[in-house]
Design an enzyme around this catalytic site. Structure first.
Site, PDB file in Angstrom:
ATOM      1  N   ASP A 172       0.762  -1.227   0.022  1.00 25.99           N
ATOM      2  CA  ASP A 172       0.049  -0.019  -0.247  1.00 25.99           C
ATOM      3  C   ASP A 172       0.956   1.178   0.118  1.00 25.99           C
ATOM      4  OD1 ASP A 172      -2.810   0.846   0.412  1.00 25.99           O
ATOM      5  OD2 ASP A 172      -1.940   2.062   2.201  1.00 25.99           O
ATOM      6  N   GLU A 188      14.752 -15.231   0.491  1.00 26.64           N
ATOM      7  CA  GLU A 188      15.247 -16.331   1.165  1.00 26.64           C
ATOM      8  C   GLU A 188      14.040 -17.376   1.478  1.00 26.64           C
ATOM      9  OE1 GLU A 188      15.839 -14.851   5.199  1.00 26.64           O
ATOM     10  OE2 GLU A 188      17.033 -13.297   4.457  1.00 26.64           O
TER      11      GLU A 188
END
Ligand code: NOJ
Length: 552
Positions: free
Chosen positions: A217, A266
């Protein structure tokens, strides 16, 4: 939990495909308006879970959920009090877990909304900042400043809130704090290392829960220009103008996203970020999707374009040209929870922007909306569908003032005080409580006759808008070449008509009100309206899109 037969559903197989996000169709669920499982008139996560088979069968690849976190709901959940909790209005963390698991079992990915520009004023950090007072370290996590004027009675600078009124609110001890949106949404100070640490931790929390990505956002707003300089004569509300604002699209935001990308990478499973970044140009939007930053950014230039062939071609070309050098997929979007639905935008004369308050010619709007959808879904890249557009829903333009909830409405001069009209709960059934949305009414009133637009009323009906979406998405899924690549080959076409080739597939979109005759570019694959065929030519009526090719 859903039971599965031994053969995986086609959607599950599709979900395995590599780089899934480059051509994905992503469906936006606005949780409060999608499906209500407990009859309180407010949609919830369990409601979404119960409708996953519908989304799977519609043929979308992923679901983006607008915020469902703990929030006082000053801005429908875009004011987050606790980023690691589900608001009881929407359910619990267990419900979120069940939703994510079930979605995966259906072959659907889940993208959640992350709101890093501001918190709620009920967030623990902001409560502490207020309590501990001027000069306390807790104030540094937000933008607190003394005011101007003899007694500090004037705001620290001339910025205005996007929702109207000053972007500053004074607290009882005399300091002011910055809020680019409502006063209940104080902006974080992203220069403070604790803010970055906290958001990387929040990312991990939801990644560990199994989400497939984040919609960010106000991704363009996190970093403010050094010293918070006055705007002066700049036009405050030009979101897609040529000016870079001191509170938007500052180069420093990119450092944040490079760090986030390291965290995301990751995790296994091709998880993604999509930016809500209103920038002056598509070239600046492309900065957000450089290889070590985010994966996608919404194409607001496309969303803001009228139903006009020349304008559409310009924005399509500019988008593809801007994304190509950074290797990111283009994205396309026609509607979301912040703008007037495109069936209503296109029902009105061009040039009115994305906030329209008149119903216009509904038949015309729907015809154009269907044509616009087939155009969008024929373009290379990823497409976003906002809940209810597959039903051809119009905006509800006549909501009584007393039911309105959009904070911008109450702050007057804001850019978009009428967002409630696209947020009315969607109809699932012809009749019944809230037309199948839930057993306890709906938080915004649905118009009379809404049931005739329902999933039930349109399912299996040849030519209905719902079946058009299902067919178009099935074609996109069967022939992945439609969403692949980064170019289209334009074909000669009459004025007001777009025609382009993608291999043996051809799309012709007639944006004029008159019929045009074009060569039949192959077998008719799908059309947004009735077309005529004779002697190797195809008569494409006004405001109609045609796909030529094979379904594969
Ligand atoms: C963009 C969201 O889409 C909108 O609904 C919200 O009001 C603002 N950001 C503030 O968070």
């Amino acid at each position: 939990m859903t039971q599965h037969s031994s053969a995986p559903h086609a959607a599950v197989a599709a979900a395995q495909h590599r780089d899934w996000w480059r051509d994905a169709v992503i469906y936006q669920v606005y949780p409060r308006s999608f499906a209500d499982s407990d009859g309180d008139g407010m949609g919830d996560l369990e409601g979404v879970r119960s409708r996953l088979p519908y989304l799977r069968d519609l043929g979308v690849d992923a679901v983006w959920l607008s915020p469902f976190y703990s929030s006082p709901q000053a801005d429908a959940g875009y004011d987050v009090a606790d980023y690691r909790a589900v608001d009881p209005m929407f359910g619990s963390l267990l419900d979120a877990d069940a939703l994510i698991r079930d979605a995966h079992a259906h072959g659907l990915r889940i993208i959640v909304d992350l709101v890093p520009n501001h918190s709620s004023d009920r967030h623990e950090w902001f409560k502490r900042a207020l309590a501990e007072g001027p000069g306390s370290p807790s104030r540094d996590r937000y933008h607190f400043r003394p005011g101007k004027g003899a007694d500090g009675e004037l705001p620290p600078n001339d910025w205005e809130s996007i929702f109207g009124g000053p972007a500053w609110t004074r607290v009882p001890d005399g300091e002011w704090y910055l809020h680019l949106f409502a006063p209940e949404q104080p902006d974080f100070n992203w220069e403070h290392p604790a803010v970055g640490d906290e958001f990387r931790s929040i990312l991990r929390f939801w990644l560990d829960m199994g989400v497939d990505g984040f919609r960010i956002d106000v991704a363009h707003g996190l970093v403010k220009a050094e010293g918070l300089p006055d705007l002066g004569s700049h036009n405050q509300l030009t979101l897609l103008g040529n000016d870079v604002m001191p509170f938007f699209d500052q180069d420093g935001v990119h450092d944040v996203y490079r760090q986030w990308r390291i965290v995301l990478d990751e995790y296994a499973g091709e998880r993604i970020f999509v930016a809500e970044a209103w920038t002056p140009t598509v070239e600046r939007t492309a900065n957000y999707v450089r290889p070590d930053e985010l994966h996608q950014a919404f194409n607001f230039q496309y969303l803001s374009t009228d139903w006009d062939a020349a304008e559409l071609r310009t924005v399509i070309d500019a988008t593809l040209a801007a994304m190509r050098p950074v290797g990111a997929p283009a994205t396309w979007v026609l509607s979301n929870h912040d703008v007037t639905r495109h069936a209503t935008r296109f029902a009105n004369p061009p040039g009115l922007g994305t906030q329209i308050r008149t119903a216009g010619d509904r038949d015309l709007g729907l015809r154009r909306a269907r044509a616009a959808t087939l155009l969008m879904l024929a373009l290379p890249g990823s497409a976003y569908v906002y809940q209810g557009e597959e039903l051809g829903l119009p905006d509800v333009v006549d909501l009584p003032d007393e039911v309105r909830q959009d904070p911008a409405y109450f702050r007057g001069a804001g850019q978009d005080g009428f967002r409630d009209g696209c947020r009315v709960p969607i109809p699932w059934t012809r009749t019944g409580s809230a037309y199948g949305f839930g057993g306890g009414g709906s938080w915004l009133p649905q118009p009379q006759g809404w049931g005739e637009l329902s999933v039930e009323a349109q399912s299996g009906v040849a030519g209905s808008t719902l079946e058009l979406y299902r067919e178009a998405l099935a074609v996109r899924r069967a022939r992945r070449d439609l969403g692949a690549g980064d170019a289209v080959e334009w074909l000669r076409a009459p004025e007001g008509v777009l025609a382009f080739r993608r291999g043996e597939f051809v799309c012709v979109a007639n944006t004029t009100g008159e019929s045009v005759t074009v060569p039949a570019h192959g077998p008719l694959l799908l059309t947004s309206g009735e077309v005529g065929e004779a002697d190797g030519e195809t008569k494409v009526p006004g405001d109609t899109t045609v796909w030529f090719g094979t379904a594969r």
